[in-house]
Design a protein around this motif. Structure first.
Motif, PDB file in Angstrom:
ATOM      1  N   ALA A  37     -50.427 -33.830  41.534  1.00 31.87           N
ATOM      2  CA  ALA A  37     -49.306 -32.900  41.392  1.00 31.87           C
ATOM      3  C   ALA A  37     -48.569 -32.762  42.721  1.00 31.87           C
ATOM      4  O   ALA A  37     -47.350 -32.620  42.767  1.00 31.87           O
ATOM      5  CB  ALA A  37     -49.816 -31.546  40.928  1.00 31.87           C
ATOM      6  N   THR A  38     -49.319 -32.832  43.816  1.00 31.24           N
ATOM      7  CA  THR A  38     -48.755 -32.881  45.172  1.00 31.24           C
ATOM      8  C   THR A  38     -49.429 -34.021  45.915  1.00 31.24           C
ATOM      9  O   THR A  38     -50.655 -34.139  45.892  1.00 31.24           O
ATOM     10  CB  THR A  38     -49.011 -31.564  45.931  1.00 31.24           C
ATOM     11  OG1 THR A  38     -48.377 -30.492  45.237  1.00 31.24           O
ATOM     12  CG2 THR A  38     -48.455 -31.639  47.351  1.00 31.24           C
ATOM     13  N   VAL A  39     -48.639 -34.854  46.584  1.00 28.62           N
ATOM     14  CA  VAL A  39     -49.220 -35.931  47.388  1.00 28.62           C
ATOM     15  C   VAL A  39     -49.877 -35.300  48.614  1.00 28.62           C
ATOM     16  O   VAL A  39     -49.289 -34.429  49.260  1.00 28.62           O
ATOM     17  CB  VAL A  39     -48.144 -36.940  47.837  1.00 28.62           C
ATOM     18  CG1 VAL A  39     -48.790 -38.145  48.515  1.00 28.62           C
ATOM     19  CG2 VAL A  39     -47.322 -37.399  46.659  1.00 28.62           C
ATOM     20  N   ASP A 106     -37.222 -43.486  45.506  1.00 30.98           N
ATOM     21  CA  ASP A 106     -37.490 -43.084  44.137  1.00 30.98           C
ATOM     22  C   ASP A 106     -38.186 -41.730  44.172  1.00 30.98           C
ATOM     23  O   ASP A 106     -38.186 -41.053  45.211  1.00 30.98           O
ATOM     24  CB  ASP A 106     -38.309 -44.133  43.380  1.00 30.98           C
ATOM     25  CG  ASP A 106     -39.676 -44.399  44.009  1.00 30.98           C
ATOM     26  OD1 ASP A 106     -40.132 -43.584  44.842  1.00 30.98           O
ATOM     27  OD2 ASP A 106     -40.285 -45.422  43.678  1.00 30.98           O
ATOM     28  N   GLU A 107     -38.768 -41.312  43.058  1.00 29.85           N
ATOM     29  CA  GLU A 107     -39.393 -39.990  43.016  1.00 29.85           C
ATOM     30  C   GLU A 107     -40.539 -39.856  44.004  1.00 29.85           C
ATOM     31  O   GLU A 107     -40.833 -38.751  44.478  1.00 29.85           O
ATOM     32  CB  GLU A 107     -39.867 -39.649  41.598  1.00 29.85           C
ATOM     33  CG  GLU A 107     -41.007 -40.491  41.068  1.00 29.85           C
ATOM     34  CD  GLU A 107     -40.539 -41.763  40.376  1.00 29.85           C
ATOM     35  OE1 GLU A 107     -41.348 -42.365  39.662  1.00 29.85           O
ATOM     36  OE2 GLU A 107     -39.361 -42.152  40.569  1.00 29.85           O
ATOM     37  N   ASP A 108     -41.207 -40.961  44.354  1.00 30.87           N
ATOM     38  CA  ASP A 108     -42.290 -40.878  45.330  1.00 30.87           C
ATOM     39  C   ASP A 108     -41.774 -40.456  46.701  1.00 30.87           C
ATOM     40  O   ASP A 108     -42.466 -39.752  47.441  1.00 30.87           O
ATOM     41  CB  ASP A 108     -43.019 -42.218  45.453  1.00 30.87           C
ATOM     42  CG  ASP A 108     -43.953 -42.489  44.279  1.00 30.87           C
ATOM     43  OD1 ASP A 108     -44.321 -41.522  43.586  1.00 30.87           O
ATOM     44  OD2 ASP A 108     -44.304 -43.652  44.054  1.00 30.87           O
ATOM     45  N   LEU A 116     -45.260 -32.818  52.381  1.00 31.04           N
ATOM     46  CA  LEU A 116     -45.202 -32.264  53.739  1.00 31.04           C
ATOM     47  C   LEU A 116     -44.868 -30.776  53.701  1.00 31.04           C
ATOM     48  O   LEU A 116     -45.458 -29.967  54.427  1.00 31.04           O
ATOM     49  CB  LEU A 116     -44.152 -33.015  54.562  1.00 31.04           C
ATOM     50  CG  LEU A 116     -44.486 -34.460  54.953  1.00 31.04           C
ATOM     51  CD1 LEU A 116     -43.304 -35.099  55.679  1.00 31.04           C
ATOM     52  CD2 LEU A 116     -45.732 -34.524  55.829  1.00 31.04           C
ATOM     53  N   TYR A 117     -43.904 -30.408  52.845  1.00 31.45           N
ATOM     54  CA  TYR A 117     -43.517 -28.997  52.724  1.00 31.45           C
ATOM     55  C   TYR A 117     -44.714 -28.144  52.293  1.00 31.45           C
ATOM     56  O   TYR A 117     -44.987 -27.091  52.875  1.00 31.45           O
ATOM     57  CB  TYR A 117     -42.374 -28.855  51.714  1.00 31.45           C
ATOM     58  CG  TYR A 117     -42.076 -27.416  51.345  1.00 31.45           C
ATOM     59  CD1 TYR A 117     -41.271 -26.626  52.170  1.00 31.45           C
ATOM     60  CD2 TYR A 117     -42.608 -26.841  50.191  1.00 31.45           C
ATOM     61  CE1 TYR A 117     -41.012 -25.300  51.852  1.00 31.45           C
ATOM     62  CE2 TYR A 117     -42.350 -25.517  49.868  1.00 31.45           C
ATOM     63  CZ  TYR A 117     -41.555 -24.756  50.698  1.00 31.45           C
ATOM     64  OH  TYR A 117     -41.304 -23.437  50.377  1.00 31.45           O
ATOM     65  N   ARG A 118     -45.430 -28.607  51.291  1.00 28.74           N
ATOM     66  CA  ARG A 118     -46.556 -27.826  50.773  1.00 28.74           C
ATOM     67  C   ARG A 118     -47.745 -27.811  51.720  1.00 28.74           C
ATOM     68  O   ARG A 118     -48.638 -26.983  51.582  1.00 28.74           O
ATOM     69  CB  ARG A 118     -46.942 -28.351  49.393  1.00 28.74           C
ATOM     70  CG  ARG A 118     -45.881 -27.977  48.355  1.00 28.74           C
ATOM     71  CD  ARG A 118     -46.160 -28.474  46.978  1.00 28.74           C
ATOM     72  NE  ARG A 118     -45.188 -27.933  46.032  1.00 28.74           N
ATOM     73  CZ  ARG A 118     -44.892 -28.467  44.860  1.00 28.74           C
ATOM     74  NH1 ARG A 118     -45.522 -29.576  44.472  1.00 28.74           N
ATOM     75  NH2 ARG A 118     -43.994 -27.921  44.072  1.00 28.74           N
ATOM     76  N   ALA A 119     -47.722 -28.713  52.703  1.00 28.45           N
ATOM     77  CA  ALA A 119     -48.764 -28.700  53.735  1.00 28.45           C
ATOM     78  C   ALA A 119     -48.350 -27.821  54.917  1.00 28.45           C
ATOM     79  O   ALA A 119     -49.063 -27.753  55.917  1.00 28.45           O
ATOM     80  CB  ALA A 119     -49.048 -30.121  54.216  1.00 28.45           C
ATOM     81  N   GLU A 142     -35.952 -34.730  37.828  1.00 26.00           N
ATOM     82  CA  GLU A 142     -36.919 -33.775  37.281  1.00 26.00           C
ATOM     83  C   GLU A 142     -37.832 -33.230  38.373  1.00 26.00           C
ATOM     84  O   GLU A 142     -38.128 -32.033  38.407  1.00 26.00           O
ATOM     85  CB  GLU A 142     -37.750 -34.445  36.190  1.00 26.00           C
ATOM     86  CG  GLU A 142     -36.960 -34.750  34.926  1.00 26.00           C
ATOM     87  CD  GLU A 142     -37.790 -35.449  33.877  1.00 26.00           C
ATOM     88  OE1 GLU A 142     -39.015 -35.600  34.101  1.00 26.00           O
ATOM     89  OE2 GLU A 142     -37.224 -35.850  32.844  1.00 26.00           O
ATOM     90  N   MET A 143     -38.276 -34.115  39.274  1.00 22.62           N
ATOM     91  CA  MET A 143     -39.163 -33.685  40.350  1.00 22.62           C
ATOM     92  C   MET A 143     -38.469 -32.681  41.270  1.00 22.62           C
ATOM     93  O   MET A 143     -39.039 -31.640  41.620  1.00 22.62           O
ATOM     94  CB  MET A 143     -39.653 -34.881  41.159  1.00 22.62           C
ATOM     95  CG  MET A 143     -40.502 -34.500  42.362  1.00 22.62           C
ATOM     96  SD  MET A 143     -41.166 -35.908  43.253  1.00 22.62           S
ATOM     97  CE  MET A 143     -42.503 -36.397  42.178  1.00 22.62           C
TER      98      MET A 143
END
Length: 219
Positions: A37-39, A106-108, A116-119, A142-143
């Motif tokens: 869900a999050t890389v 792309d979406e990746d 990075l933001y969520r970290a 969508e992402m």
């Protein structure tokens, strides 16, 4: 019987621990990067951190295509030459807006910056906002829409302050895109939370943003 139970518990704990660690051999990039869900980056033994970074730096010199983005994400996540690696990913994301620039966006790409933001790297929020979903189709739009909605829901003040320097038309678009999320619109519970957050800010931009979110959810 008790001793067998203790052994079983120890085995479970050891297995769980092993699953969170990087394998001792194999592809360094694939061993480190965790898609979901999050890389994110797999756990690294602090004693191996410096060696891991050196391996990634060597890999960066020969990486091509998507692997280049993966290595940049890993190094940025580990704090190695953070700004340069972050900027590389931001520039790739910008290429998604131009059909003339074929740089593998792309979406990746968005997923790496969102990771990075969520970290805790809040500085990537503005580039992600500027990217927008208007020029994109499918999974990338969508992402981004889902990400905007998440930021607006969990921290309306951060969302509003980030879009504040942007032109009014762009602000409206981002609020609408957040309201649409991944195209399905917000759940009643999420919409109620967003309305509460924007009303609490209670300035012209927040109330205009609320209007866009409401409109997006009526469509």
């Amino acid at each position: 019987m008790k001793s067998l139970l203790v052994v079983a518990v120890l085995l479970i704990r050891l297995t769980a621990f092993a699953q969170t660690q990087i394998p001792a051999s194999g592809d360094i990039v694939q061993n480190l990067i965790v898609y979901g869900a999050t890389v994110r980056v797999a756990k690294i033994d602090p004693a191996e951190r410096a060696h891991t970074i050196k391996q990634l730096q060597a890999e960066q010199k020969r990486a091509k295509g998507k692997r280049t983005q993966e290595v940049a994400f890993l190094l940025a996540s580990l704090g190695s030459d953070y700004e340069a690696n972050r900027d590389y990913l931001v520039n790739v994301l910008r290429g998604c807006n131009s059909p003339r620039i074929k740089n593998g966006c792309d979406e990746d790409t968005a997923g790496f910056l969102i990771g990075l933001y969520r970290a805790g790297r809040k500085d990537v929020l503005k580039p992600l906002m500027i990217a927008g979903t208007g020029s994109y189709d499918g999974a990338l739009a969508e992402m981004l829409g889902d990400f905007y909605a998440n930021v607006l829901t969990t921290n309306a003040t951060e969302f509003v302050d980030t879009i504040r320097p942007l032109p009014a038309a762009r602000q409206n678009e981002l609020c609408s895109e957040a309201g649409e999320t991944d195209g399905s619109g917000m759940s009643p519970k999420t919409l109620a939370q967003v309305r509460k957050g924007l009303k609490a800010i209670n300035d012209d931009l927040a109330l205009r943003c609320l209007k866009q979110v409401n409109a997006a959810n009526r469509r």
